[in-house]
Design an enzyme around this catalytic site. Structure first.
Site, PDB file in Angstrom:
ATOM      1  N   GLU A 225       0.839  -1.285  -0.011  1.00 20.23           N
ATOM      2  CA  GLU A 225       0.234   0.025   0.127  1.00 20.23           C
ATOM      3  C   GLU A 225       0.875   1.236   0.102  1.00 20.23           C
ATOM      4  O   GLU A 225       0.164   2.459   0.176  1.00 20.23           O
ATOM      5  CB  GLU A 225      -0.893  -0.072   1.425  1.00 20.23           C
TER       6      GLU A 225
ATOM      7  N   SER B  81      -6.190  -3.348   1.514  1.00 22.96           N
ATOM      8  CA  SER B  81      -6.628  -2.887   0.304  1.00 22.96           C
ATOM      9  C   SER B  81      -6.811  -3.999  -0.780  1.00 22.96           C
ATOM     10  O   SER B  81      -6.635  -3.769  -1.908  1.00 22.96           O
ATOM     11  CB  SER B  81      -5.413  -2.134  -0.348  1.00 22.96           C
TER      12      SER B  81
ATOM     13  N   TYR C  31      -9.123   2.496  -5.367  1.00 22.75           N
ATOM     14  CA  TYR C  31      -8.199   3.491  -5.859  1.00 22.75           C
ATOM     15  C   TYR C  31      -8.211   4.371  -7.280  1.00 22.75           C
ATOM     16  O   TYR C  31      -7.768   5.024  -7.426  1.00 22.75           O
ATOM     17  CB  TYR C  31      -6.734   3.393  -5.503  1.00 22.75           C
TER      18      TYR C  31
ATOM     19  N   ARG D  14     -11.291   2.202  11.450  1.00 22.89           N
ATOM     20  CA  ARG D  14     -12.316   2.038  10.625  1.00 22.89           C
ATOM     21  C   ARG D  14     -12.836   0.759  10.424  1.00 22.89           C
ATOM     22  O   ARG D  14     -12.046   0.078  10.000  1.00 22.89           O
ATOM     23  CB  ARG D  14     -12.066   2.710   8.958  1.00 22.89           C
TER      24      ARG D  14
ATOM     25  N   ASP E 297     -14.864  -2.318   8.805  1.00 21.11           N
ATOM     26  CA  ASP E 297     -15.612  -2.683   7.424  1.00 21.11           C
ATOM     27  C   ASP E 297     -16.528  -3.832   7.705  1.00 21.11           C
ATOM     28  O   ASP E 297     -16.303  -5.009   8.487  1.00 21.11           O
ATOM     29  CB  ASP E 297     -14.365  -3.446   6.312  1.00 21.11           C
TER      30      ASP E 297
ATOM     31  N   GLU F 225     -13.106  -6.648   9.341  1.00 23.84           N
ATOM     32  CA  GLU F 225     -12.012  -6.235  10.029  1.00 23.84           C
ATOM     33  C   GLU F 225     -12.083  -4.874  10.686  1.00 23.84           C
ATOM     34  O   GLU F 225     -12.943  -4.022  10.235  1.00 23.84           O
ATOM     35  CB  GLU F 225     -10.804  -6.118   8.722  1.00 23.84           C
TER      36      GLU F 225
ATOM     37  N   ASN G 236      -9.490  -1.362  10.563  1.00 28.57           N
ATOM     38  CA  ASN G 236      -8.489  -0.877  10.261  1.00 28.57           C
ATOM     39  C   ASN G 236      -7.887   0.131  11.168  1.00 28.57           C
ATOM     40  O   ASN G 236      -8.638   1.000  11.528  1.00 28.57           O
ATOM     41  CB  ASN G 236      -8.606  -0.053   8.781  1.00 28.57           C
TER      42      ASN G 236
ATOM     43  N   GLY H  43      -7.266   4.803   5.516  1.00 30.73           N
ATOM     44  CA  GLY H  43      -6.680   5.859   4.144  1.00 30.73           C
ATOM     45  C   GLY H  43      -6.888   7.303   4.765  1.00 30.73           C
ATOM     46  O   GLY H  43      -8.111   7.469   5.505  1.00 30.73           O
TER      47      GLY H  43
END
Ligand code: ADP
Ligand code: MG
Length: 324
Positions: free
Chosen positions: A19, A145, A219, A258, A260, A276, A278, A282
């Site tokens: 990443e 990612s 992305y 964050r 998911d 998960e 994070n 990002g």
């Protein structure tokens, strides 16, 4: 909120994870925003000399804009702990657990956070038999990612059993996490530390145009629609916000995190699963956390300062006289 004191901030970015390009964008975004708010910024593209470079810069605080290993797995956190430098985001122990999708399950499921059952499988055995009934997902435990994620479907796009020469993450990783495939919708919820404690900001639904939320969909501009706030029933939205806050608390996240989700809406509340959490989400100006912050009335630069403020609060509360 604005930080009263102008700080010297070292923004740590880049590194050598998959990443890296995303981290460079996160770091540049954060660095520009902090400079715009009057802070002095030193940009550090992480390499093996990172400790010496941070020591030389002697910043007040490090803003960790790294994603993946070793910026998100506890390594950088442990280095900064030893150096006695305050840094943003989660600490060592939290990072070690949260980067590992299987350890995350072991930490969160006993606290009532719903996650798909999963097991670690040897890649070499995948050609012999399916570890779970199809459809299922195979993914490395500590990438991000969507790197290395494979969805193995009923009709067997990799062969049945997975063909020996089929291209997939089993070629690059000796062990993988196998999870039942959760059909349905893709959502995410950010939590940010305010002065009076952490708060979940919003739920975003992600609608990839290509069908799968992979690296490119994440992305490439325009390949995924972000719907914030998600158009979902109020009880599901509330549940997502509660679960994201719970994950942040149980894992001991700091600054921001964050979480998911996948949601199989046919099953109502029982169809909601966490994939998960994070700990280094990002942070480009167009990333999901800044987008949710904006929805909550917090501009990007302010968000960066809130994350810095949380790091300084934690450092002040946890550094005893004589430390370091
Ligand atoms: N059990 C699952 N069921 C359905 N889709 C999944 C599952 N696990 C992963 N995915 C898909 O792969 C993407 C990446 O998986 P995730 O666990 O969030 O790892 P990371 O974002 O770190 O690569 C998810 O956003 C989702 O689209
Ligand atoms: Mg994810």
């Amino acid at each position: 909120m604005t930080l009263e004191r102008k700080l010297h901030v070292a923004v740590l970015m880049g590194g050598w994870a998959n990443e890296r390009p995303v981290s460079l964008m996160s770091g540049e975004g954060v660095a520009n925003a902090l400079e715009g708010r009057g802070h002095k910024v030193t940009r550090i593209d992480m390499d093996r000399q990172v400790a010496a470079r941070i020591a030389e810069a002697a910043p007040d605080v490090v803003f960790n804009a790294l994603h993946g290993v070793p910026g998100e797995d506890g390594s950088v956190q442990g280095m900064l702990d030893l150096m006695g430098v305050p840094y943003t985001h989660s600490g060592l122990a939290t990072s070690v657990v949260a980067i590992d999708k299987q350890l995350t399950k072991q930490a969160l499921v006993p606290h009532g956070v719903p996650m798909p059952g999963g097991r670690i499988v040897k890649s070499a055995d995948l050609h012999l038999r399916d570890p779970l009934p199809r459809p299922y997902v195979l993914k490395p435990v500590n990438e991000g990612s969507s790197v290395g994620v494979a969805i193995v479907t009923e009709d067997g796009n990799y062969g049945n059993p997975i063909a020996h020469d089929a291209k997939g993450p089993w070629q690059d990783f000796s062990e993988l996490l196998a999870e039942p495939f959760i059909k349905g919708r893709e959502m995410t919820a950010a939590v940010v530390d305010f002065e009076d404690g952490p708060r979940a900001l919003a739920v975003t639904e992600l609608k990839p145009k290509s069908g799968f939320y992979d690296f490119d969909a994440k992305y490439t501009d325009g390949m995924t629609d972000h719907i914030c706030p998600a158009q979902i029933p109020a009880n599901i939205e509330k549940l997502c916000l509660e679960i994201a806050s719970k994950a942040h608390e149980v894992l001991g996240c700091r600054g921001t995190s964050r979480t998911d989700f996948r949601w199989d809406e046919e099953q109502g509340e029982d169809g909601l699963f966490v994939l998960e959490t994070n700990t280094q989400p990002g942070m480009t100006p167009l990333s999901l956390v800044p987008e949710q912050a904006k929805h909550a009335g917090i501009e990007y630069g302010e968000l960066c300062e809130m994350i810095l403020a949380s790091a300084l609060r934690y450092h002040d509360q946890n550094t005893k006289a004589g430390d370091g």
